[in-house]
Scaffold this motif. Structure first.
Motif, mmCIF file in Angstrom:
data_model
loop_
_atom_site.group_PDB
_atom_site.id
_atom_site.type_symbol
_atom_site.label_atom_id
_atom_site.label_comp_id
_atom_site.label_asym_id
_atom_site.label_seq_id
_atom_site.Cartn_x
_atom_site.Cartn_y
_atom_site.Cartn_z
ATOM 1 N N LEU A 1 0.823 -1.204 0.000
ATOM 2 C CA LEU A 1 0.000 0.000 0.000
ATOM 3 C C LEU A 1 0.864 1.265 0.000
ATOM 4 O O LEU A 1 0.554 2.236 -0.707
ATOM 5 N N LEU A 2 1.944 1.248 0.771
ATOM 6 C CA LEU A 2 2.839 2.407 0.778
ATOM 7 C C LEU A 2 3.478 2.616 -0.593
ATOM 8 O O LEU A 2 3.670 3.755 -1.033
ATOM 9 N N ALA A 3 3.802 1.508 -1.263
ATOM 10 C CA ALA A 3 4.404 1.618 -2.598
ATOM 11 C C ALA A 3 3.396 2.175 -3.606
ATOM 12 O O ALA A 3 3.758 2.963 -4.487
ATOM 13 N N LYS A 4 2.130 1.780 -3.463
ATOM 14 C CA LYS A 4 1.086 2.324 -4.340
ATOM 15 C C LYS A 4 0.953 3.834 -4.119
ATOM 16 O O LYS A 4 0.797 4.596 -5.076
ATOM 17 N N PHE A 5 1.023 4.234 -2.857
ATOM 18 C CA PHE A 5 0.947 5.654 -2.541
ATOM 19 C C PHE A 5 2.153 6.392 -3.100
ATOM 20 O O PHE A 5 2.026 7.480 -3.676
ATOM 21 N N ALA A 6 3.341 5.812 -2.944
ATOM 22 C CA ALA A 6 4.561 6.455 -3.439
ATOM 23 C C ALA A 6 4.541 6.589 -4.957
ATOM 24 O O ALA A 6 5.099 7.546 -5.509
ATOM 25 N N GLY A 7 3.892 5.647 -5.634
ATOM 26 C CA GLY A 7 3.809 5.721 -7.086
ATOM 27 C C GLY A 7 3.014 6.899 -7.597
ATOM 28 O O GLY A 7 3.119 7.294 -8.756
ATOM 29 N N MET A 8 2.204 7.496 -6.717
ATOM 30 C CA MET A 8 1.375 8.634 -7.118
ATOM 31 C C MET A 8 2.197 9.910 -7.306
ATOM 32 O O MET A 8 1.769 10.826 -8.002
ATOM 33 N N TYR A 9 3.344 10.015 -6.623
ATOM 34 C CA TYR A 9 4.149 11.233 -6.739
ATOM 35 C C TYR A 9 5.542 10.916 -7.249
ATOM 36 O O TYR A 9 6.542 11.504 -6.813
ATOM 37 N N ALA A 10 5.608 9.987 -8.196
ATOM 38 C CA ALA A 10 6.909 9.549 -8.712
ATOM 39 C C ALA A 10 7.708 10.698 -9.323
ATOM 40 O O ALA A 10 8.919 10.634 -9.430
ATOM 41 N N GLY A 11 7.011 11.787 -9.709
ATOM 42 C CA GLY A 11 7.726 12.907 -10.307
ATOM 43 C C GLY A 11 8.086 14.001 -9.339
ATOM 44 O O GLY A 11 8.698 15.000 -9.734
ATOM 45 N N GLY A 12 7.729 13.852 -8.059
ATOM 46 C CA GLY A 12 8.016 14.885 -7.074
ATOM 47 C C GLY A 12 8.579 14.294 -5.796
ATOM 48 O O GLY A 12 9.165 13.211 -5.808
ATOM 49 N N THR A 13 8.371 15.002 -4.680
ATOM 50 C CA THR A 13 8.857 14.528 -3.387
ATOM 51 C C THR A 13 7.686 14.226 -2.475
ATOM 52 O O THR A 13 6.550 14.630 -2.737
ATOM 53 N N PHE A 14 7.971 13.515 -1.401
ATOM 54 C CA PHE A 14 6.942 13.166 -0.425
ATOM 55 C C PHE A 14 6.295 14.425 0.147
ATOM 56 O O PHE A 14 5.066 14.523 0.242
#
Length: 365
Positions: free
Chosen positions: A62-75
């Protein structure tokens, strides 16, 4: 002039999976067999490890799915688009504090273990300082270099560990693993909670997905990265139970290292196998501490937006050292580890809430 294959700033899926495994495999595997022996009955601790591994793999996915949403920016940038800027600052700052504490724990742990098995006359403060300086030197370089370092060290750690487990077959009393399935659900759940504490670190997927060539494969990398330590933890635990018995295992501080001391390699080629095992294990603890400090610096920089990487490392290291020196004895150090684990659960919970908010807003499509 030809460029090397790795002459870029992006990593493959397998490298991220190795990075997650390297982050998880650290101090926890050295102490987990003893903790499970005190919680579960007979050799049923492997069930707790499996339960914890399943839950951890799901959360990492689930965290990886969330991280994939902002692959072009930062957390920080993405969180700021979901909630107000002050809330985003607080969440990101909590991340930085958590990983600073994580580094402090690893630094103190390596000092405690080194003093017990290698440098019994050297003060803990000196060992901690030297190790922290090496970690700081590594983090002062490029972020991509840390991930490449994991790719180089990880196979060595796995091969040496599997060799030790293989040669330990001659000293294992397999009948001590019986009886099976005698622990009640309550104690299995308690063992699973302790096992999850030893598997924290997979949260780094939130920060290294942006460095992947194919960010959409981050969930697969996260699951594989969790699965490898789970299997390794199960093997080490079962071998320790078969070697020391569940009752004796409860009294051993670092069962994995004591197991290495008992292993005899045919031909007496190596007489002190625990030295080899411990030296190799320093490599993975070094990787864990380096990545934790890297993320602490990265999150702090995303908030402040000023200063270069080297300056932030120089500012953070004194805090890391002072925090690592707070525990005065083994009991306080254990409590320190529990506090960090609960901090990790709190942060993971907040990120999952952010994931729900992002889905509700239809972001990331």
């Amino acid at each position: 002039m030809n460029h090397w294959e790795y002459d870029d700033n992006k990593v493959e899926t397998k490298e991220v999976a190795i990075t997650i495994s390297s982050m998880i495999i650290g101090v926890g595997i050295l102490t987990l067999p003893r903790i499970l022996a005190g919680t579960t009955t007979s050799s049923d601790g492997w069930i707790s490890i499996l339960m914890a591994g399943g839950a951890t793999a799901l959360i990492a996915y689930l965290l990886a799915k969330f991280a994939g949403m902002y692959a072009g920016g930062t957390f920080f940038e993405y969180v700021r688009s979901l909630v107000t800027k002050p809330v985003a600052i607080v969440i990101t700052a909590m991340m930085s504090v958590y990983f600073v504490s994580f580094v402090s724990y690893e630094v103190r742990a390596i000092a405690n273990i080194s003093k017990t098995y290698l440098f019994d006359q050297t003060p803990t403060e000196y060992i901690s300082l030297v190790f922290l300086l090496i970690v700081a030197y590594a983090v002062s370089g490029t972020r991509i270099g840390l991930l490449r370092l994991n790719t180089m060290f990880f196979p060595i750690v796995i091969i040496v560990t599997l060799m030790l487990l293989f040669f330990s077959n001659s000293i294992v009393h397999w009948e001590d693993l019986k009886p099976f399935f005698v622990t009640d659900l309550k104690h299995l759940t308690l063992g699973a909670k302790d096992s999850v504490f030893s598997m924290l670190g997979f949260e780094i997927i939130l920060f290294y997905t942006t460095m992947m060539k194919r960010p959409k494969e981050a969930p697969r990398a996260a699951v594989i990265g969790v699965a490898i330590p789970v299997l390794l933890y199960m093997l080490v635990y079962l071998i320790c139970v078969g070697t020391f018995t569940p009752w004796a295992l409860r009294e051993i501080g670092y069962p994995a290292i004591e197991l290495a001391k008992e292993v005899k390699i045919p031909g007496e080629f190596f007489e002190r196998t625990e030295s080899i095992f411990f030296t190799i294990w320093i490599m993975t603890i070094f990787n864990t501490a380096s990545m934790a400090l890297d993320i602490a610096v990265h999150t702090a920089h995303s908030i402040v937006g000023k200063g270069n990487r080297l300056q932030l490392v120089a500012v953070m290291c004194p805090f890391v050292y002072l925090i690592s020196m707070f525990p005065k004895n083994v009991i306080e150090f254990a409590h320190f580890g529990e506090i960090i684990s609960y901090m990790g659960f709190l942060i993971i919970g907040m990120v999952l809430v952010l994931f729900v908010i992002a889905k509700a807003k239809g972001m990331g499509k």
